[in-house]
Design a protein around this motif. Sequence first.
Motif, PDB file in Angstrom:
ATOM      1  N   ARG A  71       0.836  -1.206   0.000  1.00 51.71           N
ATOM      2  CA  ARG A  71       0.000   0.000   0.000  1.00 51.71           C
ATOM      3  C   ARG A  71       0.870   1.255   0.000  1.00 51.71           C
ATOM      4  NH1 ARG A  71      -3.059   3.673   3.276  1.00 51.71           N
ATOM      5  NH2 ARG A  71      -5.095   4.029   2.315  1.00 51.71           N
ATOM      6  N   THR A  74       2.294   1.786  -3.531  1.00 49.88           N
ATOM      7  CA  THR A  74       1.343   2.264  -4.547  1.00 49.88           C
ATOM      8  C   THR A  74       0.793   3.650  -4.228  1.00 49.88           C
ATOM      9  OG1 THR A  74      -0.499   1.084  -3.485  1.00 49.88           O
ATOM     10  CG2 THR A  74       0.667  -0.063  -5.266  1.00 49.88           C
ATOM     11  N   ARG A  75       0.828   4.073  -2.980  1.00 50.18           N
ATOM     12  CA  ARG A  75       0.283   5.379  -2.608  1.00 50.18           C
ATOM     13  C   ARG A  75       1.340   6.488  -2.580  1.00 50.18           C
ATOM     14  NH1 ARG A  75      -5.095   5.777  -1.537  1.00 50.18           N
ATOM     15  NH2 ARG A  75      -4.660   7.405  -0.040  1.00 50.18           N
ATOM     16  N   GLU A  87       1.271  -1.538 -11.503  1.00 50.01           N
ATOM     17  CA  GLU A  87       0.396  -1.090 -10.424  1.00 50.01           C
ATOM     18  C   GLU A  87      -0.766  -2.065 -10.222  1.00 50.01           C
ATOM     19  OE1 GLU A  87      -1.629   3.028  -8.890  1.00 50.01           O
ATOM     20  OE2 GLU A  87      -1.644   2.642 -11.045  1.00 50.01           O
ATOM     21  N   LEU A  90       0.451  -5.135  -8.479  1.00 52.79           N
ATOM     22  CA  LEU A  90       0.695  -4.872  -7.060  1.00 52.79           C
ATOM     23  C   LEU A  90      -0.611  -4.863  -6.272  1.00 52.79           C
ATOM     24  CD1 LEU A  90       3.474  -2.165  -7.309  1.00 52.79           C
ATOM     25  CD2 LEU A  90       3.686  -4.406  -6.191  1.00 52.79           C
ATOM     26  N   TYR A  91      -1.651  -4.232  -6.816  1.00 51.07           N
ATOM     27  CA  TYR A  91      -2.953  -4.233  -6.142  1.00 51.07           C
ATOM     28  C   TYR A  91      -3.499  -5.655  -6.017  1.00 51.07           C
ATOM     29  CZ  TYR A  91      -3.841   0.767  -5.641  1.00 51.07           C
ATOM     30  OH  TYR A  91      -3.795   2.079  -5.248  1.00 51.07           O
ATOM     31  N   SER A 122      -8.455  -4.088  -7.970  1.00 50.51           N
ATOM     32  CA  SER A 122      -7.381  -4.239  -8.958  1.00 50.51           C
ATOM     33  C   SER A 122      -7.941  -4.263 -10.378  1.00 50.51           C
ATOM     34  CB  SER A 122      -6.541  -5.486  -8.670  1.00 50.51           C
ATOM     35  OG  SER A 122      -7.315  -6.657  -8.794  1.00 50.51           O
TER      36      SER A 122
END
Length: 163
Positions: A71, A74-75, A87, A90-91, A122
Motif C-alpha cells: 500500500r 502504490t500510494r 500497479e 501490485l494491487y 485491482s
Amino acid sequence: MPTPRSSLLTSQMAEQRRSSAARVIAFEGVDGAGKSTVIELVAAHLRSRGVTVNMPRVGKEHRSKPTRMIRRLTRNRANLDLSGRAEMLLYAGREAQVLDEHVRPAIARGETVLLDRSMLTSVVLGAYGRGLDLASCEAIAAAASGGLQPDVTGMSIALNNTG
C-alpha cells in the motif's frame, strides 16, 4: 476463461462456505466515500448479534506487514511513473495477501470477514483507471484470488454537494 477444474474448485469452495456461518463482505468505493465508517457500523451491528467479525484492515491501516508495504508503495507520489500493469499487479498481490493471510483462516474459523476493498479494486484500477484490457485484468484477479470471492460487495458513493 475458467477451466473445468477451476470451476469445480470454485464450486467446492462456495459450497464449503455455504455450509458454515462464515461470510465475506467487501466494501468498495473511492477514498473518502465512507467505507471505513460503514464497515465499523456493520461490524458493531453483527457483533451485537453474536457474530464473530474479522477485519483485516482497521481504519486506514492493514494488519498485515506485507500488505502495508505494498500500500505504501502504490500510494507514494514518488512512484507516479509506475506502469499501469505493474500497479495493477501490485494491487492484485496486495489483495491476494489479505485473502491468504486473513480471509481464508477466518473463514476456516467460521468468522465473518469485512473487507475494505477487494480484488475488484485491482480490476477497476487496471481496466478503467489505467486503460488495460478488462479480460486480462479479470484473469489476473481470478488467479490472484484463487477463486475466493466476497459473498456480498457493497459500494460507497461520495456525492459532491458543493454549490
